[in-house]
Scaffold this active site. Structure first.
Site, PDB file in Angstrom:
ATOM      1  N   LEU A 194       4.334  54.836  43.857  1.00 47.36           N
ATOM      2  CA  LEU A 194       5.575  55.146  43.154  1.00 47.36           C
ATOM      3  C   LEU A 194       6.640  55.626  44.126  1.00 47.36           C
ATOM      4  O   LEU A 194       6.419  56.571  44.879  1.00 47.36           O
ATOM      5  CB  LEU A 194       5.331  56.234  42.105  1.00 47.36           C
ATOM      6  CG  LEU A 194       4.270  55.936  41.039  1.00 47.36           C
ATOM      7  CD1 LEU A 194       4.069  57.151  40.151  1.00 47.36           C
ATOM      8  CD2 LEU A 194       4.667  54.723  40.204  1.00 47.36           C
ATOM      9  N   GLU A 195       7.784  54.948  44.126  1.00 53.09           N
ATOM     10  CA  GLU A 195       8.969  55.412  44.866  1.00 53.09           C
ATOM     11  C   GLU A 195      10.030  55.690  43.819  1.00 53.09           C
ATOM     12  O   GLU A 195      10.609  54.777  43.243  1.00 53.09           O
ATOM     13  CB  GLU A 195       9.427  54.348  45.859  1.00 53.09           C
ATOM     14  CG  GLU A 195      10.344  54.916  46.939  1.00 53.09           C
ATOM     15  CD  GLU A 195      11.785  54.472  46.792  1.00 53.09           C
ATOM     16  OE1 GLU A 195      12.623  55.371  46.512  1.00 53.09           O
ATOM     17  OE2 GLU A 195      12.076  53.285  46.932  1.00 53.09           O
ATOM     18  N   LEU A 196      10.260  56.991  43.565  1.00 54.31           N
ATOM     19  CA  LEU A 196      10.991  57.397  42.362  1.00 54.31           C
ATOM     20  C   LEU A 196      12.324  58.067  42.715  1.00 54.31           C
ATOM     21  O   LEU A 196      12.844  57.915  43.806  1.00 54.31           O
ATOM     22  CB  LEU A 196      10.105  58.324  41.530  1.00 54.31           C
ATOM     23  CG  LEU A 196       8.713  57.758  41.201  1.00 54.31           C
ATOM     24  CD1 LEU A 196       7.880  58.786  40.443  1.00 54.31           C
ATOM     25  CD2 LEU A 196       8.813  56.460  40.426  1.00 54.31           C
TER      26      LEU A 196
END
Length: 371
Positions: A194-196
Site C-alpha cells: 500500500l502506497e497511501l
C-alpha cells in the site's frame, strides 16, 4: 505463471521490446493521458512516458538475475532457497500519474514472472488499455497482463477479495487502503503493498536561499485535471483554513475557465491543530508554519498520522543527517524534492502504507528446501 512459460532471458528480451514500442508510440500515450487525466502533453511526451520505458528497461535487466542462495546448515543437510513468482497479482492504479504509477507496479511484477490484473482508475483507463495492446505486440503472452476497467467499489473490491489473486498492490487513499486490507484478510489472506496518502513536511532552514527553494514547494501539488468532487473538496479545505484563523496570503479562488481549476494558494499563520495542517488536501494549497529549533521541527513533522515523504532544505550536513534520520517517513529528500529513481524503492510509514513500489522482491515467494 509467466516465469514457467518463458525462459528468463526471453522474458528480458520481450520486456525490452515492450519498452521500445512505448517509445515509438510516446505521442499517442501522452495524448491519452492528456485527455484522461489533464496531464500536460509536453510533460507526458518528454517526462512521464520516457520514464515508463526507462523503468521497464531497468526491470528487464532484473528478469534473468533472480536467484536463490545455498544455505550453510547446522546439521548434515543441504539447503537452498528457491525464488518463485508469488502468483497472480492485482494492481490498482490511481488517476494522478496514470502511466508512471502503472509501470512502477507492472514492470517489477513482470520481472518476477507474475501474471497480473491491472485495474486503472475509472477516470484514467485509456493509457492502461493501450499499454496492454503494446504488450501483446511485444510478444507478452495472452493472460499475462490483463486490464479490467471499472469503479473501486465494484471492480477494485472484487479484485481485492478474489480467492485466486495472490497479492494486491495499491496506490491511493488511506481510507481505500484500509478497505483493501480488510478484503485481503477476509478472503485468502493475500499480502498487500500500500502506497497511501500523505501530509509531507517541507522543512526550510534559515541557511538556504529561499528564492531558490520556493519553486520546489509546489512540486508535489496536483496539476492534473480534477473532477467536481475533488474541486469542491479542495475549496472546502481553503474555507476551513480561513475559518480556523489562518491568513490567506495569495490564491484561494477557482479560475474562471472551463473545467475545475484552483489558483495556487498559500496560507500563513497556520498552527498544528488546524485542519489544513493535519489533513491531506491533494490540491495546490501550501501551509506555511514557522519553527525555532531542530528539535521542535522534528517533533512537529512527526505529529501526523501520515509518513509518506518529507523534504529538508539546509546547507548544514549535520542538520540534514539529524532531521532526515528522525522523521518517520518513507522518503526524505535533502535539497531536492520529488526525485525518484528505480534504484530507490519508495513507500510510506504509518497511515501512508507499507511495503515499497519499484521492488521486484515484493512479487517473489521464498521457498526453503532441505535435502
Amino acid at each position: 505463471m509467466f516465469i514457467l512459460e518463458l525462459l528468463n532471458q526471453e522474458r528480458r528480451r520481450i520486456m525490452l521490446k515492450f519498452a521500445d514500442l512505448i517509445l515509438e508510440h510516446v505521442e499517442e500515450i501522452a495524448a491519452l493521458d492528456a485527455m484522461d487525466a489533464g496531464k500536460l502533453f509536453s510533460v507526458g511526451k518528454t517526462g512521464d512516458i520516457p520514464n515508463v520505458a526507462d523503468v521497464l528497461c531497468y526491470y528487464a535487466g532484473a528478469a534473468d538475475k533472480i536467484h536463490g542462495t545455498t544455505l550453510k546448515m547446522s546439521r548434515e543437510l543441504q539447503g537452498y532457497t528457491l525464488l518463485e513468482p508469488i502468483g497472480v497479482v492485482g494492481l490498482i492504479i490511481p488517476w494522478n500519474f496514470p502511466s508512471p504509477l502503472l509501470m512502477h507496479k507492472v514492470a517489477p511484477a513482470l520481472a518476477a514472472g507474475c501474471t497480473m490484473v491491472v485495474k486503472p482508475a475509472e477516470q484514467t483507463p485509456l493509457s492502461a488499455l493501450y499499454y496492454a495492446y503494446l504488450a501483446k505486440q511485444a510478444g507478452i503472452p495472452d493472460g499475462v497482463i490483463n486490464v479490467v476497467t471499472g469503479f473501486g467499489p465494484t471492480a477494485g473490491a472484487a479484485l481485492s477479495s478474489h480467492m485466486d489473486v495472490d497479492k494486491i498492490g495499491f496506490t491511493g487513499s488511506t481510507e481505500v487502503g484500509c478497505l483493501i486490507m480488510q478484503a485481503a484478510a477476509t478472503s485468502n489472506l493475500k499480502p498487500v503493498s500500500l502506497e497511501l496518502g500523505g501530509k509531507s513536511p517541507f522543512i526550510v532552514f534559515d541557511d538556504v536561499d529561499v528564492d531558490k527553494v520556493a519553486p520546489l514547494a509546489f512540486v508535489g501539488a496536483v496539476y492534473n485535471k480534477i473532477d467536481k468532487i475533488q474541486f469542491e473538496k479542495v475549496l472546502s479545505y481553503i474555507e476551513h483554513g480561513k475559518k480556523e484563523g489562518a491568513t490567506l496570503l495569495t490564491g484561494g479562488n477557482s479560475l474562471d475557465r472551463k473545467g475545475y481549476f484552483i489558483e495556487p494558494t498559500i496560507f500563513v499563520d497556520v498552527t498544528d491543530e488546524m485542519t489544513i495542517a493535519k489533513e491531506e488536501i491533494f490540491g495546490p494549497v501550501l501551509s506555511v508554519m514557522k519553527f525555532q529549533t531542530v528539535e521542535e521541527v522534528i517533533k512537529r513533522a512527526n505529529c501526523t498520522k501520515y509518513g509518506l515523504a518529507a523534504g529538508v532544505m539546509t546547507n548544514d550536513l549535520n542538520i540534514a543527517n539529524t532531521v532526515s534520520r528522525s522523521i518517520r517517513a518513507g522518503v526524505i529528500w535533502i535539497n531536492c524534492y520529488f526525485a525518484f529513481d528505480p534504484d530507490c524503492p519508495y513507500g510510506g510509514y504509518k497511515c501512508s502504507g507499507f511495503e515499497r513500489d519499484w521492488e521486484w522482491k515484493d512479487f517473489i515467494s521464498f521457498f526453503k528446501l532441505n535435502l
